[in-house]
Design a protein around this motif. Structure first.
Motif, PDB file in Angstrom:
ATOM      1  N   LEU A  51      45.998  40.369  30.926  1.00  0.00           N
ATOM      2  CA  LEU A  51      46.673  39.087  31.081  1.00  0.00           C
ATOM      3  C   LEU A  51      46.542  38.574  32.512  1.00  0.00           C
ATOM      4  CD1 LEU A  51      48.435  36.997  29.635  1.00  0.00           C
ATOM      5  CD2 LEU A  51      50.431  38.336  30.326  1.00  0.00           C
ATOM      6  N   TYR A  52      46.694  39.447  33.488  1.00  0.00           N
ATOM      7  CA  TYR A  52      46.564  39.046  34.894  1.00  0.00           C
ATOM      8  C   TYR A  52      45.146  38.535  35.175  1.00  0.00           C
ATOM      9  CZ  TYR A  52      46.710  39.236  39.956  1.00  0.00           C
ATOM     10  OH  TYR A  52      46.641  38.901  41.281  1.00  0.00           O
ATOM     11  N   ASN A  53      44.144  39.220  34.628  1.00  0.00           N
ATOM     12  CA  ASN A  53      42.754  38.770  34.814  1.00  0.00           C
ATOM     13  C   ASN A  53      42.529  37.403  34.179  1.00  0.00           C
ATOM     14  OD1 ASN A  53      42.107  41.076  36.229  1.00  0.00           O
ATOM     15  ND2 ASN A  53      41.336  42.171  34.444  1.00  0.00           N
ATOM     16  N   HIS A  54      43.102  37.175  32.996  1.00  0.00           N
ATOM     17  CA  HIS A  54      42.959  35.862  32.350  1.00  0.00           C
ATOM     18  C   HIS A  54      43.650  34.770  33.161  1.00  0.00           C
ATOM     19  CE1 HIS A  54      40.898  36.938  28.684  1.00  0.00           C
ATOM     20  NE2 HIS A  54      41.749  37.931  28.456  1.00  0.00           N
ATOM     21  N   ILE A  55      44.817  35.066  33.683  1.00  0.00           N
ATOM     22  CA  ILE A  55      45.529  34.088  34.509  1.00  0.00           C
ATOM     23  C   ILE A  55      44.716  33.753  35.756  1.00  0.00           C
ATOM     24  CG2 ILE A  55      47.571  33.768  35.978  1.00  0.00           C
ATOM     25  CD1 ILE A  55      49.167  35.304  33.853  1.00  0.00           C
ATOM     26  N   THR A  56      44.126  34.770  36.360  1.00  0.00           N
ATOM     27  CA  THR A  56      43.292  34.552  37.551  1.00  0.00           C
ATOM     28  C   THR A  56      42.081  33.693  37.195  1.00  0.00           C
ATOM     29  OG1 THR A  56      43.977  36.716  38.393  1.00  0.00           O
ATOM     30  CG2 THR A  56      42.053  35.714  39.413  1.00  0.00           C
ATOM     31  N   GLU A  57      41.446  33.963  36.072  1.00  0.00           N
ATOM     32  CA  GLU A  57      40.294  33.158  35.639  1.00  0.00           C
ATOM     33  C   GLU A  57      40.702  31.718  35.357  1.00  0.00           C
ATOM     34  OE1 GLU A  57      38.310  34.939  32.321  1.00  0.00           O
ATOM     35  OE2 GLU A  57      38.068  36.852  33.357  1.00  0.00           O
ATOM     36  N   ILE A  58      41.868  31.516  34.749  1.00  0.00           N
ATOM     37  CA  ILE A  58      42.348  30.153  34.459  1.00  0.00           C
ATOM     38  C   ILE A  58      42.639  29.415  35.761  1.00  0.00           C
ATOM     39  CG2 ILE A  58      44.294  28.855  33.474  1.00  0.00           C
ATOM     40  CD1 ILE A  58      44.308  30.899  31.181  1.00  0.00           C
ATOM     41  N   ARG A  59      43.225  30.097  36.737  1.00  0.00           N
ATOM     42  CA  ARG A  59      43.484  29.465  38.046  1.00  0.00           C
ATOM     43  C   ARG A  59      42.175  29.022  38.692  1.00  0.00           C
ATOM     44  NH1 ARG A  59      47.998  33.560  40.474  1.00  0.00           N
ATOM     45  NH2 ARG A  59      49.759  32.683  39.339  1.00  0.00           N
ATOM     46  N   LYS A  60      41.180  29.894  38.640  1.00  0.00           N
ATOM     47  CA  LYS A  60      39.878  29.531  39.219  1.00  0.00           C
ATOM     48  C   LYS A  60      39.278  28.338  38.480  1.00  0.00           C
ATOM     49  CE  LYS A  60      38.575  34.121  40.868  1.00  0.00           C
ATOM     50  NZ  LYS A  60      37.666  35.259  40.675  1.00  0.00           N
ATOM     51  N   ALA A  61      39.390  28.376  37.139  1.00  0.00           N
ATOM     52  CA  ALA A  61      38.835  27.267  36.356  1.00  0.00           C
ATOM     53  C   ALA A  61      39.576  25.974  36.659  1.00  0.00           C
ATOM     54  CB  ALA A  61      38.916  27.596  34.866  1.00  0.00           C
TER      55      ALA A  61
ATOM     56  N   LEU B  65      37.965  22.664  38.251  1.00  0.00           N
ATOM     57  CA  LEU B  65      38.084  21.391  37.547  1.00  0.00           C
ATOM     58  C   LEU B  65      38.675  20.330  38.465  1.00  0.00           C
ATOM     59  CD1 LEU B  65      37.821  19.860  34.871  1.00  0.00           C
ATOM     60  CD2 LEU B  65      40.145  20.613  34.324  1.00  0.00           C
ATOM     61  N   ARG B  66      39.722  20.698  39.226  1.00  0.00           N
ATOM     62  CA  ARG B  66      40.293  19.730  40.183  1.00  0.00           C
ATOM     63  C   ARG B  66      39.270  19.312  41.226  1.00  0.00           C
ATOM     64  NH1 ARG B  66      44.528  22.855  42.350  1.00  0.00           N
ATOM     65  NH2 ARG B  66      45.131  23.864  40.453  1.00  0.00           N
ATOM     66  N   GLN B  67      38.501  20.271  41.702  1.00  0.00           N
ATOM     67  CA  GLN B  67      37.485  19.939  42.708  1.00  0.00           C
ATOM     68  C   GLN B  67      36.424  19.014  42.115  1.00  0.00           C
ATOM     69  OE1 GLN B  67      37.800  20.514  45.903  1.00  0.00           O
ATOM     70  NE2 GLN B  67      39.722  21.559  45.428  1.00  0.00           N
TER      71      GLN B  67
END
Length: 168
Positions: free
Chosen positions: A143-153, A157-159
């Motif tokens: 779950l922590y890895n998925h959250i980290t991947e979503i934050r990066k994504a 996306l914002r950039q």
């Protein structure tokens, strides 16, 4: 063991209080067994439930020695049922002390078996708790890895959105 001891007690009663005849002997033996039988059945029921619940292979390989030794001692010291000494107080006291010792030994044995069962249950609970903890840690890390991947994504996306807005 109990049967041997009860036989000795009934012989003491027979030679102390009654005329010795085959009929009287059989009657006294039967009465002694009938009086003691309910207690023996209660004891055996409790013992059987405790014994059958314990899974300890190493214990079962050596535990037979205890009843063997007590039976051997009882047979060696109480086998002689001749009338000459059967009416003495020493004869009955030896049998009563033997039955007390046998009951104490089996009581300690049953308590030990109960303790082994409880330890086995606690060990199984501990192993289950450890497995659950490992599963929770794995799930947490995933779950922590998925959250980290979503934050990066989301960051990417914002950039991209900022870059596209700057071109407009």
């Amino acid at each position: 063991d109990t049967v041997i001891i009860l036989r000795g007690i009934s012989v003491f009663i027979m030679y102390t209080f009654f005329d010795v005849s085959y009929t009287a002997e059989m009657l006294i033996h039967t009465v002694c067994f009938a009086v003691f039988l309910p207690f023996l059945i209660i004891l055996l029921r409790k013992a059987v439930t405790i014994i059958f619940d314990v899974e300890a292979p190493k214990l079962w390989r050596t535990i037979w020695i205890l009843p063997f030794v007590t039976s051997a001692i009882i047979l060696m010291f109480t086998y002689d049922l001749k009338p000459a000494g059967s009416y003495r107080l020493q004869f009955i006291s030896a049998r009563l002390l033997f039955i007390f010792a046998v009951l104490m030994i089996y009581g300690v044995l049953l308590a030990s078996l109960k303790n082994i069962k409880e330890q086995t249950i606690l060990k199984e609970k501990s192993e289950t708790a450890n497995k659950l903890t490992a599963m929770y840690m794995t799930q947490y890390n995933t779950l922590y890895n998925h959250i980290t991947e979503i934050r990066k994504a989301r960051h990417d996306l914002r950039q991209h959105i900022n870059l596209i807005q700057s071109y407009i």
